[in-house]
Scaffold this active site. Structure first.
Site, PDB file in Angstrom:
ATOM      1  N   LYS A  13       0.832  -1.214   0.000  1.00 41.49           N
ATOM      2  CA  LYS A  13       0.000   0.000   0.000  1.00 41.49           C
ATOM      3  C   LYS A  13       0.862   1.258   0.000  1.00 41.49           C
ATOM      4  CE  LYS A  13      -2.063  -0.827   3.966  1.00 41.49           C
ATOM      5  NZ  LYS A  13      -1.548  -2.126   4.410  1.00 41.49           N
ATOM      6  N   ARG A  88      -9.377   1.054   9.194  1.00 43.36           N
ATOM      7  CA  ARG A  88      -8.971  -0.313   9.529  1.00 43.36           C
ATOM      8  C   ARG A  88     -10.049  -1.047  10.325  1.00 43.36           C
ATOM      9  NH1 ARG A  88      -2.983   0.717   9.269  1.00 43.36           N
ATOM     10  NH2 ARG A  88      -1.953  -1.285   9.436  1.00 43.36           N
ATOM     11  N   ARG A 127      11.803  -6.905   4.994  1.00 40.11           N
ATOM     12  CA  ARG A 127      11.878  -5.465   4.772  1.00 40.11           C
ATOM     13  C   ARG A 127      12.551  -4.750   5.936  1.00 40.11           C
ATOM     14  NH1 ARG A 127       5.625  -3.167   4.738  1.00 40.11           N
ATOM     15  NH2 ARG A 127       5.481  -2.895   6.978  1.00 40.11           N
ATOM     16  N   ARG A 160      11.488  -3.041  11.815  1.00 38.66           N
ATOM     17  CA  ARG A 160      10.422  -2.488  12.656  1.00 38.66           C
ATOM     18  C   ARG A 160       9.960  -3.547  13.647  1.00 38.66           C
ATOM     19  NH1 ARG A 160       6.153   0.312   8.644  1.00 38.66           N
ATOM     20  NH2 ARG A 160       4.772  -1.004   9.850  1.00 38.66           N
ATOM     21  N   ARG A 171      -0.660  -9.182  13.542  1.00 33.73           N
ATOM     22  CA  ARG A 171      -1.154  -8.152  12.610  1.00 33.73           C
ATOM     23  C   ARG A 171      -2.040  -8.783  11.532  1.00 33.73           C
ATOM     24  NH1 ARG A 171       3.887  -5.163  10.358  1.00 33.73           N
ATOM     25  NH2 ARG A 171       2.438  -3.591   9.637  1.00 33.73           N
TER      26      ARG A 171
HETATM   27  P1  AMP Z   1       1.051   0.572   9.149  1.00 35.35           P
HETATM   28  O1  AMP Z   1       2.330   1.292   8.953  1.00 35.35           O
HETATM   29  O2  AMP Z   1      -0.090   1.132   8.332  1.00 35.35           O
HETATM   30  O3  AMP Z   1       1.159  -0.921   9.010  1.00 35.35           O
HETATM   31  O4  AMP Z   1       0.605   0.857  10.676  1.00 35.35           O
HETATM   32  C1  AMP Z   1       1.446   0.484  11.744  1.00 35.35           C
HETATM   33  C2  AMP Z   1       0.624   0.355  13.023  1.00 35.35           C
HETATM   34  O5  AMP Z   1       0.003   1.617  13.341  1.00 35.35           O
HETATM   35  C3  AMP Z   1      -0.540  -0.630  12.968  1.00 35.35           C
HETATM   36  O6  AMP Z   1      -0.119  -1.962  13.166  1.00 35.35           O
HETATM   37  C4  AMP Z   1      -1.406  -0.109  14.097  1.00 35.35           C
HETATM   38  O7  AMP Z   1      -0.861  -0.440  15.368  1.00 35.35           O
HETATM   39  C5  AMP Z   1      -1.273   1.405  13.933  1.00 35.35           C
HETATM   40  N1  AMP Z   1      -2.300   1.955  13.019  1.00 35.35           N
HETATM   41  C6  AMP Z   1      -2.092   2.536  11.804  1.00 35.35           C
HETATM   42  N2  AMP Z   1      -3.255   2.919  11.246  1.00 35.35           N
HETATM   43  C7  AMP Z   1      -4.227   2.564  12.118  1.00 35.35           C
HETATM   44  C8  AMP Z   1      -5.646   2.668  12.118  1.00 35.35           C
HETATM   45  N3  AMP Z   1      -6.310   3.217  11.095  1.00 35.35           N
HETATM   46  N4  AMP Z   1      -6.325   2.192  13.193  1.00 35.35           N
HETATM   47  C9  AMP Z   1      -5.683   1.648  14.240  1.00 35.35           C
HETATM   48  N5  AMP Z   1      -4.353   1.508  14.318  1.00 35.35           N
HETATM   49  C10 AMP Z   1      -3.621   1.960  13.263  1.00 35.35           C
END
Ligand code: AMP
Length: 219
Positions: A13, A88, A127, A160, A171
């Site tokens: 994404k 989400r 990654r 990360r 996740r």
């Molecule tokens: P990402 O980089 O999009 O994978 O987001 C990393 C982490 O941020 C996720 O695993 C969640 O812990 C938190 N996070 C990001 N976006 C959201 C969202 N819309 N709702 C809840 N938690 C989020």
């Protein structure tokens, strides 16, 4: 143009969001990036989110909805945006819809990027992120590099916390149980484009562009 990029962690994404953001000169709004910065800066939001993120858990809806309302109603987003990582949950999707109705937006398209779970696990394990600029790279692309190709920071690559194997599983479970239902919400409105993410970056971009053109939405 207003796009929501949707799909499981590691599906690409962020990579596609950056490409479309650059091509259309509109901001890439990544809730994950915003949260990681808040954690780094130790803001109130960052203090609440850090531990949950490290475990692969979702940050509570009320915090995320407040955050996204602020961002999407800011001047920066008035000509469009590429949303990555939100919504989400179906509660977030409903809140986003309400916000769009309030501010008169009715042309958002959700791009659903798919990939097989074993492929995703392989990708996430492989990654690395730059701790300065947050860009993400495949291990093989940065092998031997001392500087980040995006921001030139030295020795800044790291795995990360939430890309560690034990957290990846959590996740993906949360994606399947809580995030996937969001798709049904948008499908019912006929505003979903689905593309296979198990391809090269260029081909995935091409497939998205072609689907948008078919729907007369690429301008
Ligand atoms: P990402 O980089 O999009 O994978 O987001 C990393 C982490 O941020 C996720 O695993 C969640 O812990 C938190 N996070 C990001 N976006 C959201 C969202 N819309 N709702 C809840 N938690 C989020």
């Amino acid at each position: 143009m207003r796009l929501i990029l949707f799909g499981s962690p590691g599906v690409g994404k962020g990579t596609q969001a950056k490409i479309f953001s650059k091509n259309f000169n509109i901001p890439h709004i990544s809730t994950g990036d915003i949260l990681r910065k808040a954690v780094k800066d130790q803001t109130e939001l960052g203090k609440k989110a850090g531990e949950l993120m490290a475990q692969g858990e979702l940050v509570p809806d009320y915090l995320m909805i407040a955050l996204i309302k602020d961002v999407l109603t800011s001047d920066e987003c008035k000509n469009g945006f590429i949303l990555d990582g939100f919504p989400r949950t179906t509660i977030q999707a409903e809140a986003l819809d309400q916000l769009f109705t309030q501010i008169g937006i009715d042309n958002t398209i959700l791009i659903n990027i798919t990939a097989k779970e074993n492929e995703i696990i392989k990708r996430l394990n492989n990654r690395r992120a730059c701790k300065e600029c947050g860009n993400i790279f495949n291990l093989q692309d940065i092998e031997g590099l001392k500087k980040c190709p995006a921001c030139n920071a030295e020795n800044s690559f790291y795995l990360r916390n939430d890309d560690k194997e034990e957290v990846i599983k959590n996740r993906l479970d949360i994606f399947n149980s809580t995030t996937k239902p969001v798709l049904g919400y948008y499908t019912a409105k006929g505003r979903v484009i689905t593309v296979n993410g198990f391809d090269t970056i260029e081909n995935v971009t091409k497939m998205i562009v072609e689907s948008l053109k078919e729907k007369n939405l690429y301008h």
